[in-house]
Design a protein around this motif. Sequence first.
Motif, PDB file in Angstrom:
ATOM      1  N   UNK A 253       0.835  -1.194   0.000  1.00  0.00           N
ATOM      2  CA  UNK A 253       0.000   0.000   0.000  1.00  0.00           C
ATOM      3  C   UNK A 253       0.874   1.249   0.000  1.00  0.00           C
ATOM      4  N   UNK A 254       0.259   2.385  -0.314  1.00  0.00           N
ATOM      5  CA  UNK A 254       0.982   3.655  -0.272  1.00  0.00           C
ATOM      6  C   UNK A 254       1.463   3.945   1.152  1.00  0.00           C
ATOM      7  N   UNK A 255       0.658   3.564   2.141  1.00  0.00           N
ATOM      8  CA  UNK A 255       1.051   3.793   3.538  1.00  0.00           C
ATOM      9  C   UNK A 255       2.312   3.018   3.886  1.00  0.00           C
ATOM     10  N   UNK A 256       2.445   1.800   3.359  1.00  0.00           N
ATOM     11  CA  UNK A 256       3.663   1.024   3.606  1.00  0.00           C
ATOM     12  C   UNK A 256       4.875   1.701   2.970  1.00  0.00           C
ATOM     13  N   UNK A 257       4.700   2.200   1.756  1.00  0.00           N
ATOM     14  CA  UNK A 257       5.813   2.851   1.053  1.00  0.00           C
ATOM     15  C   UNK A 257       6.307   4.048   1.844  1.00  0.00           C
ATOM     16  N   UNK A 258       5.406   4.931   2.230  1.00  0.00           N
ATOM     17  CA  UNK A 258       5.812   6.122   2.954  1.00  0.00           C
ATOM     18  C   UNK A 258       6.231   5.797   4.384  1.00  0.00           C
ATOM     19  N   UNK A 259       5.715   4.682   4.912  1.00  0.00           N
ATOM     20  CA  UNK A 259       6.140   4.264   6.241  1.00  0.00           C
ATOM     21  C   UNK A 259       7.603   3.857   6.274  1.00  0.00           C
ATOM     22  N   UNK A 260       8.119   3.319   5.148  1.00  0.00           N
ATOM     23  CA  UNK A 260       9.536   2.960   5.070  1.00  0.00           C
ATOM     24  C   UNK A 260      10.402   4.185   5.319  1.00  0.00           C
ATOM     25  N   UNK A 261      10.072   5.301   4.664  1.00  0.00           N
ATOM     26  CA  UNK A 261      10.863   6.510   4.846  1.00  0.00           C
ATOM     27  C   UNK A 261      10.650   7.114   6.223  1.00  0.00           C
ATOM     28  N   UNK A 262       9.422   7.068   6.710  1.00  0.00           N
ATOM     29  CA  UNK A 262       9.143   7.617   8.035  1.00  0.00           C
ATOM     30  C   UNK A 262       9.932   6.875   9.108  1.00  0.00           C
ATOM     31  N   UNK A 263      10.008   5.554   8.993  1.00  0.00           N
ATOM     32  CA  UNK A 263      10.756   4.759   9.969  1.00  0.00           C
ATOM     33  C   UNK A 263      12.257   5.032   9.878  1.00  0.00           C
ATOM     34  N   UNK A 264      12.727   5.369   8.666  1.00  0.00           N
ATOM     35  CA  UNK A 264      14.155   5.623   8.488  1.00  0.00           C
ATOM     36  C   UNK A 264      14.620   6.861   9.237  1.00  0.00           C
ATOM     37  N   UNK A 265      13.697   7.769   9.567  1.00  0.00           N
ATOM     38  CA  UNK A 265      14.086   8.988  10.275  1.00  0.00           C
ATOM     39  C   UNK A 265      14.428   8.733  11.738  1.00  0.00           C
ATOM     40  N   UNK A 266      14.166   7.520  12.199  1.00  0.00           N
ATOM     41  CA  UNK A 266      14.438   7.209  13.601  1.00  0.00           C
ATOM     42  C   UNK A 266      15.921   7.033  13.878  1.00  0.00           C
ATOM     43  N   UNK A 267      16.715   6.778  12.845  1.00  0.00           N
ATOM     44  CA  UNK A 267      18.150   6.579  13.057  1.00  0.00           C
ATOM     45  C   UNK A 267      18.896   6.967  11.781  1.00  0.00           C
ATOM     46  N   UNK A 268      20.196   7.173  11.914  1.00  0.00           N
ATOM     47  CA  UNK A 268      21.016   7.567  10.765  1.00  0.00           C
ATOM     48  C   UNK A 268      21.236   6.381   9.835  1.00  0.00           C
ATOM     49  N   UNK A 269      21.350   6.663   8.546  1.00  0.00           N
ATOM     50  CA  UNK A 269      21.631   5.663   7.531  1.00  0.00           C
ATOM     51  C   UNK A 269      22.904   6.058   6.802  1.00  0.00           C
ATOM     52  N   UNK A 270      23.545   5.086   6.151  1.00  0.00           N
ATOM     53  CA  UNK A 270      24.791   5.371   5.433  1.00  0.00           C
ATOM     54  C   UNK A 270      24.537   5.345   3.932  1.00  0.00           C
TER      55      UNK A 270
END
Length: 287
Positions: A253-270
């Motif tokens: 779903x669209x909510x799952x797609x945008x949830x991926x990015x929202x969850x990524x804001x919880x910690x730093x990525x490389x």
Amino acid sequence: MNARLYFVHALSPLHAGIGQGSGVIDLPIAREKATGLPFLPGSSVKGVLRDGSDTVLRTAVFGPDTNNASDHAGAIQVADARLLLLPVRSLRGTFAWVTSPYVLQRFDRDARDVGLTNLPALPQIADDAECATSTSSALKLDVRGSERVVLEDLDLRPTPSEVVNQWAEWLGRNALGGDPALQSLISGRLCVVHDDLLGFLLTTALEVTARVRLALETKTVERGALWYEEALPAETVLAGLVAATPNAKGNATAEQVFGVLANASAHALQFGGKATVGRGLCRIRLP
């Protein structure tokens, strides 16, 4: 198509490279061919998000692994993250977040494409000796009775602007996640310069590091093993578009797609290369 903006805030120097260079810089960063503006490839952003997702969500949003790639398509499209704010050394205030009318104009166009119409007006810069700052800028200093802003070795004439105040407030709330400390930082350090001047800064104010390779036994530099790497400085901010394209077979779903990015804001990525020397630690945000 359901699309939203995403922002990448570099916490350490970011090297999104293009391989071997042909000039003085052996390992340059990726730049757009026509404009020369740096960018972080959408494929890099998508790959990092895929690796950081759990198995069920990874398959639903990004599609199956290579062996089963024909089963169904992914449900996410990630565009390149293009330069929005460039940190530049300042004689007052430590550093400035620098942008230009063209960069803001293009960002405004992308924002309108995803339905955001509440952006401030676009500032106008008369010439490359002028810069627009917030009315409470921390960058201004007095030089023989005249206010100046000094970026690198460039002496500029500041023009306080309510429009820059509005951009600083909007970017602090959206691009920087509404963090009060970052909101205060950008409100005093946002600086809009002429497009030509930003182009000059992009050739002279980026981070260039000399690297060497040591001989294992003697611990001295091996012959010919000196090279130069280019990177976007820490505190760089980039912006791009991410689109949700759900398909029935993938069952995402669209909510799952945008949830991926929202969850990524919880910690730093490389992102990008040179991870083993601390390059590319970034925080990604979805307003």
